[in-house]
Design an enzyme around this catalytic site. Structure first.
Site, short mmCIF file in Angstrom:
data_model
loop_
_atom_site.label_atom_id
_atom_site.label_comp_id
_atom_site.label_asym_id
_atom_site.label_seq_id
_atom_site.Cartn_x
_atom_site.Cartn_y
_atom_site.Cartn_z
N GLU A 102 43.65 44.74 43.32
CA GLU A 102 44.28 44.75 44.65
C GLU A 102 43.27 45.23 45.70
O GLU A 102 43.16 44.65 46.79
CB GLU A 102 45.51 45.67 44.64
N CYS A 109 51.83 39.71 46.81
CA CYS A 109 52.97 40.53 47.23
C CYS A 109 52.96 40.66 48.76
O CYS A 109 51.90 40.89 49.35
CB CYS A 109 52.85 41.91 46.59
N HIS A 121 40.13 48.32 41.10
CA HIS A 121 41.45 47.67 40.96
C HIS A 121 41.45 46.33 41.71
O HIS A 121 40.98 46.26 42.86
CB HIS A 121 42.55 48.59 41.48
N ASN A 143 50.00 51.46 38.56
CA ASN A 143 51.18 52.25 38.96
C ASN A 143 51.86 52.89 37.76
O ASN A 143 52.43 53.97 37.86
CB ASN A 143 52.13 51.40 39.81
N SER A 169 48.03 48.88 33.92
CA SER A 169 48.84 48.89 35.14
C SER A 169 48.64 50.21 35.85
O SER A 169 49.02 51.28 35.36
CB SER A 169 50.31 48.68 34.76
N SER A 197 55.43 46.66 36.88
CA SER A 197 55.16 45.37 36.24
C SER A 197 55.78 45.32 34.84
O SER A 197 55.39 44.51 34.01
CB SER A 197 53.65 45.14 36.17
#
Ligand code: DC
Length: 506
Positions: free
Chosen positions: A128, A98, A126, A222, A220, A265
């Site tokens: 990320e 991203c 996580h 978020n 997920s 997502s």
């Protein structure tokens, strides 16, 4: 029950782009007969990941076993070292990191080289965050609350970034605490706007509804943040689900309003299925949509069906005719937008005892005259007229069991109807029926060929207009009435309705 979708929900820009690119590259790899891998699941959504795997995407946890082919880096991003490994192995790189995550990696890379201590506000496990930390040799400090800041050494200046999905207040609290202790500190608020928008919209909606449904993967981050935020307002009435079938375990019938939100997502089609299921399960009224060309028998069949089932019959064609009648009577220039707008705002159309009321007066055969019939298609092609009528039709159908016939009922007016029928008949048969009807009603001699031509012209106009053209809904049942009696068609529709509604509640 009223179901309201949050102002911002579902796929964010980064995930949308990553998925589109993945599908594109997979097609290409297939044509080239090449293997294509992803390092970890592309997004945290099981349904999408299953779909990608079915199409040939190979999931791999490490790069070690991959010897050839292409490798997709997912939107969460990866450590710097992985890029080096991909290059040295001669693998084809498909980078769907991203752009917002890429920006964090660049900041971390730069400030690490400038000898800052990197602080990442986020969850250490996580992907990320693991990826971001891999741009400072995994020497960054990952913290999740102001209580953690004692771990951070004070010998060097600090560079603070955030995982894109962190709640803003948490990031601000950590920064405030750090500022008190460290004089030299560089702050980058790298929380992405999509996350912020979704969180704010979810919080706002939670305050307006009786219950919230949050759709998204269990892994997920978020999505789980959205669950947590909604639970702050509705601790007992927040439901976290991955897909529409998860709704089966809950009885939500006692809620009057239910809000829906979805993680970044969660693809649109999953959100749509949930809304459709909610509508079908908890809507208290039943809806049958009947569409088809002029003369296919819609109104006769719909009226008889409604009578048999004790539903309200709504002839939407008569509504288009009613407004056409008013336009003609008032000599309104339909091409003058202002004049049309004024006319619509000054018109009241309603239904009483099954009768259409135009400005409080019931209308009769005058809407069937040649003048109205000739002009109605023009009005039915106008956006403002359609929007105005669709709203009235939807309101009536939300309060009554209805059989509604028209041209766009299954596609636009009642997209979640319990049953959608598309009635057809050959042009000859339709012209024959109209011929007999007019002859009987008005005792006039009529020209069969002229009637057939009018029907063909109307078919053409209805099917080819830009807005809401006459097309069968994808989930409609087609019935050709050319060889069938009215009773046979009515019976067939009743059986289909019983079958559909029992299925919906199985
Ligand atoms: O069904 P009818 O012939 O009374 O319809 C009159 C006109 O209105 C016809 O040209 C198509 C249009 N119409 C429409 O566009 N959408 C509807 N839902 C119903 C009718």
């Amino acid at each position: 029950m009223k179901v309201i979708l949050a102002k911002h929900s579902g796929f964010c820009f980064g995930v949308q782009k990553a998925i589109e690119k993945a599908f594109e590259e997979m097609d290409y790899a297939k044509k080239q007969n090449q293997d294509i891998y992803s390092l970890g699941p592309l997004i945290h959504n099981k349904q999408v990941v299953d779909d990608l795997q079915e199409r040939g995407l190979i999931l791999s946890d490490t790069i070690n076993e991959i010897q050839s082919g292409s490798i997709i880096i997912r939107s969460h991003g990866v450590p710097k070292q992985i890029y080096k490994d991909i290059k040295s192995k001669g693998l084809q790189l498909i980078d769907t990191t991203c752009p917002f995550v890429k920006r964090i990696q660049k900041i971390v890379d730069q400030y690490h080289r400038d000898d800052y201590t990197i602080v990442i506000v986020g969850s250490a496990t996580h992907p990320e965050v693991i990826g971001i930390n891999g741009w400072c040799s995994h020497e960054g400090y990952v913290i999740q609350s102001p209580e953690d800041i004692h771990r951070i050494p004070s010998n060097k200046p600090l560079c603070i970034v955030s995982q894109t999905t962190m709640p803003i207040p948490l990031f601000e609290n950590v920064v405030a605490a750090l500022k008190e202790q460290h004089p030299n500190i560089k702050v980058f608020n790298t929380i992405c706007l999509a996350t912020q928008d979704r969180q704010e919209a979810a919080l706002e909606l939670s305050q307006e509804v009786d219950a919230m449904i949050v759709i998204g993967g269990r892994h997920s981050s978020n999505t789980q943040k959205l669950v947590e935020l909604c639970r702050r307002i509705l601790p007992l009435n927040t439901y976290a689900i991955e897909q529409s079938s998860d709704l089966d375990q809950y009885d939500l019938s006692h809620y009057e309003t239910v809000g829906i939100t979805a993680g970044a997502s969660t693809p649109n089609y999953i959100i749509e299925k949930v809304i459709e299921k909610m509508d079908k399960t908890y809507r208290k009224v039943r809806q049958i949509a009947i569409d088809g060309p002029a003369g296919a028998g819609k109104s006769t069949i719909a009226r008889m069906l409604a009578k048999k089932m004790n539903f309200l019959y709504i002839d939407t064609g008569a509504m288009y005719r009613a407004i056409t009648l008013k336009v003609l009577k008032n000599h309104v220039n339909i091409f003058d937008q202002q004049e049309m707008h004024v006319l619509l705002t000054q018109t009241e159309l309603d239904l009483k005892d099954g009768q259409i009321l135009l400005d409080g007066q019931s209308i009769s055969d005058e809407i069937r005259t040649g003048d109205v019939t000739e002009n109605v298609s023009k009005l039915a092609a106008m956006k403002e007229v359609r929007t105005w009528l669709v709203e009235i039709q939807q309101r009536i159908a939300s309060e009554n069991h209805v059989v509604m016939d028209g041209r766009d009922i299954g596609t636009v007016v009642l997209p979640n109807a319990d049953l959608k029928i598309f009635l057809t008949a050959s042009v000859e048969e339709r012209a024959r029926r109209r011929y007999l009807e007019i002859k009987e009603k008005y005792q006039n001699e009529v020209d069969f060929d002229e009637i057939k031509r009018t029907i063909q012209n109307r078919d053409f106009e209805d099917e080819n207009r830009e807005i809401d053209p006459l097309i069968p809904a994808a989930d409609s049942v087609h019935i050709d009435t050319t060889q069938l009696s009215i009773e046979e068609v009515v019976q067939k529709i009743q059986l289909l309705f019983d079958k559909n509604t029992h299925q919906a509640h199985a």
